[in-house]
Design a protein around this motif. Structure first.
Motif, PDB file in Angstrom:
ATOM      1  N   LEU A 191       0.839  -1.198   0.000  1.00  0.00           N
ATOM      2  CA  LEU A 191       0.000   0.000   0.000  1.00  0.00           C
ATOM      3  C   LEU A 191       0.876   1.251   0.000  1.00  0.00           C
ATOM      4  CD1 LEU A 191      -2.572  -1.118   2.704  1.00  0.00           C
ATOM      5  CD2 LEU A 191      -3.005  -0.918   0.260  1.00  0.00           C
ATOM      6  N   SER A 192       0.424   2.272  -0.713  1.00  0.00           N
ATOM      7  CA  SER A 192       1.152   3.544  -0.720  1.00  0.00           C
ATOM      8  C   SER A 192       0.861   4.283   0.584  1.00  0.00           C
ATOM      9  CB  SER A 192       0.719   4.394  -1.911  1.00  0.00           C
ATOM     10  OG  SER A 192      -0.609   4.836  -1.723  1.00  0.00           O
ATOM     11  N   LYS A 193       1.653   5.322   0.846  1.00  0.00           N
ATOM     12  CA  LYS A 193       1.458   6.104   2.066  1.00  0.00           C
ATOM     13  C   LYS A 193       0.079   6.774   2.056  1.00  0.00           C
ATOM     14  CE  LYS A 193       3.985   9.058   5.155  1.00  0.00           C
ATOM     15  NZ  LYS A 193       5.261   9.667   5.476  1.00  0.00           N
ATOM     16  N   GLU A 194      -0.364   7.197   0.878  1.00  0.00           N
ATOM     17  CA  GLU A 194      -1.677   7.841   0.757  1.00  0.00           C
ATOM     18  C   GLU A 194      -2.796   6.843   1.073  1.00  0.00           C
ATOM     19  OE1 GLU A 194       0.670   7.998  -1.793  1.00  0.00           O
ATOM     20  OE2 GLU A 194       1.372   9.953  -1.138  1.00  0.00           O
ATOM     21  N   GLU A 195      -2.673   5.633   0.524  1.00  0.00           N
ATOM     22  CA  GLU A 195      -3.688   4.607   0.796  1.00  0.00           C
ATOM     23  C   GLU A 195      -3.723   4.264   2.276  1.00  0.00           C
ATOM     24  OE1 GLU A 195      -3.789   1.920  -3.251  1.00  0.00           O
ATOM     25  OE2 GLU A 195      -1.974   1.838  -2.017  1.00  0.00           O
ATOM     26  N   LEU A 196      -2.543   4.156   2.885  1.00  0.00           N
ATOM     27  CA  LEU A 196      -2.469   3.863   4.316  1.00  0.00           C
ATOM     28  C   LEU A 196      -3.106   4.983   5.137  1.00  0.00           C
ATOM     29  CD1 LEU A 196       1.065   2.318   4.884  1.00  0.00           C
ATOM     30  CD2 LEU A 196      -1.130   1.253   5.315  1.00  0.00           C
ATOM     31  N   THR A 197      -2.848   6.212   4.742  1.00  0.00           N
ATOM     32  CA  THR A 197      -3.420   7.353   5.465  1.00  0.00           C
ATOM     33  C   THR A 197      -4.944   7.290   5.445  1.00  0.00           C
ATOM     34  OG1 THR A 197      -1.481   8.679   4.895  1.00  0.00           O
ATOM     35  CG2 THR A 197      -3.437   9.870   5.622  1.00  0.00           C
ATOM     36  N   GLU A 198      -5.514   6.931   4.296  1.00  0.00           N
ATOM     37  CA  GLU A 198      -6.977   6.814   4.196  1.00  0.00           C
ATOM     38  C   GLU A 198      -7.503   5.701   5.108  1.00  0.00           C
ATOM     39  OE1 GLU A 198      -9.127   8.900   2.708  1.00  0.00           O
ATOM     40  OE2 GLU A 198      -7.303  10.063   2.399  1.00  0.00           O
ATOM     41  N   ILE A 199      -6.815   4.568   5.119  1.00  0.00           N
ATOM     42  CA  ILE A 199      -7.221   3.443   5.973  1.00  0.00           C
ATOM     43  C   ILE A 199      -7.149   3.854   7.446  1.00  0.00           C
ATOM     44  CG2 ILE A 199      -6.573   1.122   6.751  1.00  0.00           C
ATOM     45  CD1 ILE A 199      -5.723   0.578   3.811  1.00  0.00           C
ATOM     46  N   VAL A 200      -6.082   4.561   7.805  1.00  0.00           N
ATOM     47  CA  VAL A 200      -5.912   5.016   9.197  1.00  0.00           C
ATOM     48  C   VAL A 200      -7.030   5.985   9.580  1.00  0.00           C
ATOM     49  CG1 VAL A 200      -4.443   6.345  10.766  1.00  0.00           C
ATOM     50  CG2 VAL A 200      -3.425   4.607   9.285  1.00  0.00           C
ATOM     51  N   LYS A 201      -7.331   6.929   8.693  1.00  0.00           N
ATOM     52  CA  LYS A 201      -8.390   7.908   8.991  1.00  0.00           C
ATOM     53  C   LYS A 201      -9.738   7.217   9.208  1.00  0.00           C
ATOM     54  CE  LYS A 201      -6.386  11.922   6.712  1.00  0.00           C
ATOM     55  NZ  LYS A 201      -6.444  12.831   5.560  1.00  0.00           N
ATOM     56  N   SER A 202     -10.038   6.235   8.362  1.00  0.00           N
ATOM     57  CA  SER A 202     -11.316   5.536   8.528  1.00  0.00           C
ATOM     58  C   SER A 202     -11.330   4.726   9.829  1.00  0.00           C
ATOM     59  CB  SER A 202     -11.628   4.658   7.325  1.00  0.00           C
ATOM     60  OG  SER A 202     -10.790   3.539   7.277  1.00  0.00           O
ATOM     61  N   ALA A 203     -10.179   4.147  10.195  1.00  0.00           N
ATOM     62  CA  ALA A 203     -10.114   3.381  11.444  1.00  0.00           C
ATOM     63  C   ALA A 203     -10.255   4.304  12.654  1.00  0.00           C
ATOM     64  CB  ALA A 203      -8.805   2.614  11.521  1.00  0.00           C
ATOM     65  N   VAL A 204      -9.662   5.490  12.579  1.00  0.00           N
ATOM     66  CA  VAL A 204      -9.788   6.461  13.672  1.00  0.00           C
ATOM     67  C   VAL A 204     -11.256   6.828  13.861  1.00  0.00           C
ATOM     68  CG1 VAL A 204      -9.289   8.856  14.343  1.00  0.00           C
ATOM     69  CG2 VAL A 204      -7.442   7.392  13.512  1.00  0.00           C
ATOM     70  N   ASN A 205     -11.965   7.060  12.752  1.00  0.00           N
ATOM     71  CA  ASN A 205     -13.397   7.380  12.831  1.00  0.00           C
ATOM     72  C   ASN A 205     -14.198   6.182  13.348  1.00  0.00           C
ATOM     73  OD1 ASN A 205     -12.977   9.951  11.872  1.00  0.00           O
ATOM     74  ND2 ASN A 205     -13.315   9.373   9.740  1.00  0.00           N
ATOM     75  N   GLU A 206     -13.801   4.998  12.905  1.00  0.00           N
ATOM     76  CA  GLU A 206     -14.492   3.761  13.281  1.00  0.00           C
ATOM     77  C   GLU A 206     -14.476   3.535  14.789  1.00  0.00           C
ATOM     78  OE1 GLU A 206     -13.247  -0.674  12.272  1.00  0.00           O
ATOM     79  OE2 GLU A 206     -13.511   0.517  10.454  1.00  0.00           O
ATOM     80  N   VAL A 207     -13.316   3.762  15.424  1.00  0.00           N
ATOM     81  CA  VAL A 207     -13.195   3.525  16.866  1.00  0.00           C
ATOM     82  C   VAL A 207     -13.376   4.810  17.684  1.00  0.00           C
ATOM     83  CG1 VAL A 207     -11.708   1.506  16.574  1.00  0.00           C
ATOM     84  CG2 VAL A 207     -10.666   3.740  16.902  1.00  0.00           C
ATOM     85  N   ASN A 208     -13.698   5.912  16.992  1.00  0.00           N
ATOM     86  CA  ASN A 208     -13.895   7.208  17.639  1.00  0.00           C
ATOM     87  C   ASN A 208     -12.709   7.623  18.504  1.00  0.00           C
ATOM     88  OD1 ASN A 208     -16.506   7.571  16.528  1.00  0.00           O
ATOM     89  ND2 ASN A 208     -17.341   6.218  18.100  1.00  0.00           N
ATOM     90  N   ALA A 209     -11.510   7.445  17.962  1.00  0.00           N
ATOM     91  CA  ALA A 209     -10.294   7.816  18.694  1.00  0.00           C
ATOM     92  C   ALA A 209     -10.092   9.320  18.616  1.00  0.00           C
ATOM     93  CB  ALA A 209      -9.093   7.098  18.102  1.00  0.00           C
ATOM     94  N   THR A 210      -9.732   9.905  19.755  1.00  0.00           N
ATOM     95  CA  THR A 210      -9.529  11.352  19.788  1.00  0.00           C
ATOM     96  C   THR A 210      -8.148  11.743  20.292  1.00  0.00           C
ATOM     97  OG1 THR A 210     -10.519  11.405  21.989  1.00  0.00           O
ATOM     98  CG2 THR A 210     -11.970  11.879  20.119  1.00  0.00           C
ATOM     99  N   SER A 211      -7.431  10.813  20.912  1.00  0.00           N
ATOM    100  CA  SER A 211      -6.105  11.155  21.431  1.00  0.00           C
ATOM    101  C   SER A 211      -5.126  10.011  21.186  1.00  0.00           C
ATOM    102  CB  SER A 211      -6.181  11.453  22.934  1.00  0.00           C
ATOM    103  OG  SER A 211      -6.372  10.252  23.655  1.00  0.00           O
ATOM    104  N   ILE A 212      -3.872  10.320  21.408  1.00  0.00           N
ATOM    105  CA  ILE A 212      -2.798   9.351  21.209  1.00  0.00           C
ATOM    106  C   ILE A 212      -2.936   8.174  22.183  1.00  0.00           C
ATOM    107  CG2 ILE A 212      -1.098  10.365  22.776  1.00  0.00           C
ATOM    108  CD1 ILE A 212      -0.142   9.361  19.266  1.00  0.00           C
ATOM    109  N   LYS A 213      -3.663   8.379  23.279  1.00  0.00           N
ATOM    110  CA  LYS A 213      -3.870   7.315  24.265  1.00  0.00           C
ATOM    111  C   LYS A 213      -4.666   6.148  23.679  1.00  0.00           C
ATOM    112  CE  LYS A 213      -3.746  10.368  28.258  1.00  0.00           C
ATOM    113  NZ  LYS A 213      -4.526  11.019  29.305  1.00  0.00           N
TER     114      LYS A 213
END
Length: 147
Positions: free
Chosen positions: A94-116
């Motif tokens: 996966l390219s860095k851009e594709e990974l960034t999109e996957i990460v963003k969707s996962a952050v939204n999925e788990v409702n993560a708001t902080s580095i914790k």
């Protein structure tokens, strides 16, 4: 043809073509697969072989960092060539851009708001990118997005 069979055939072809470097790299990969099978006590399917090969690529990437610190450019080049050969047997990375999109969707999925909450995000991402991305790179992107 299974991935193990492909490794076997490519190894034979490299030997016939007198490409000793390629034959040695494939031989090391086959040995790692056989060792993993011996430890598990069962035959690995393609997914298991991909996991072993991913681990081999990661080891070489880590080695490159150490070789650069030691100013051993010859070993850096050798490790890069080995990685190129091993990547032929892994799914398209996966390219860095594709990974960034996957990460963003996962952050939204788990409702993560902080580095914790990084552990939750990583747990959601890693099964999706298994064998297709370096865990260290995924970790860096998650840190960037959560900060």
């Amino acid at each position: 043809m299974s991935l193990k069979d492909k490794l076997q055939e490519d190894w034979k072809a490299a030997l016939k073509n007198k490409d000793s470097f390629r034959a040695n790299v494939i031989s090391m990969a086959r040995a790692a697969v056989l060792q993993a099978e011996k430890v598990d006590g069962s035959k690995l399917d393609d997914e298991g072989v991909i996991a072993v090969l991913s681990k081999e690529v990661k080891q070489r990437r880590d080695s490159i960092l150490e070789f650069e610190k030691g100013n051993r450019q010859d070993l850096v080049e050798q490790a890069k060539k080995e990685i190129e050969i091993l990547l032929e047997y892994l799914p398209q990375q996966l390219s860095k851009e594709e990974l960034t999109e996957i990460v963003k969707s996962a952050v939204n999925e788990v409702n993560a708001t902080s580095i914790k909450e990084m552990g939750k995000v990583m747990a959601a991402i890693m099964p999706k990118v298994k064998g297709r991305a370096d865990g260290k790179l995924v970790n860096e992107i998650v840190k960037q997005i959560l900060q």
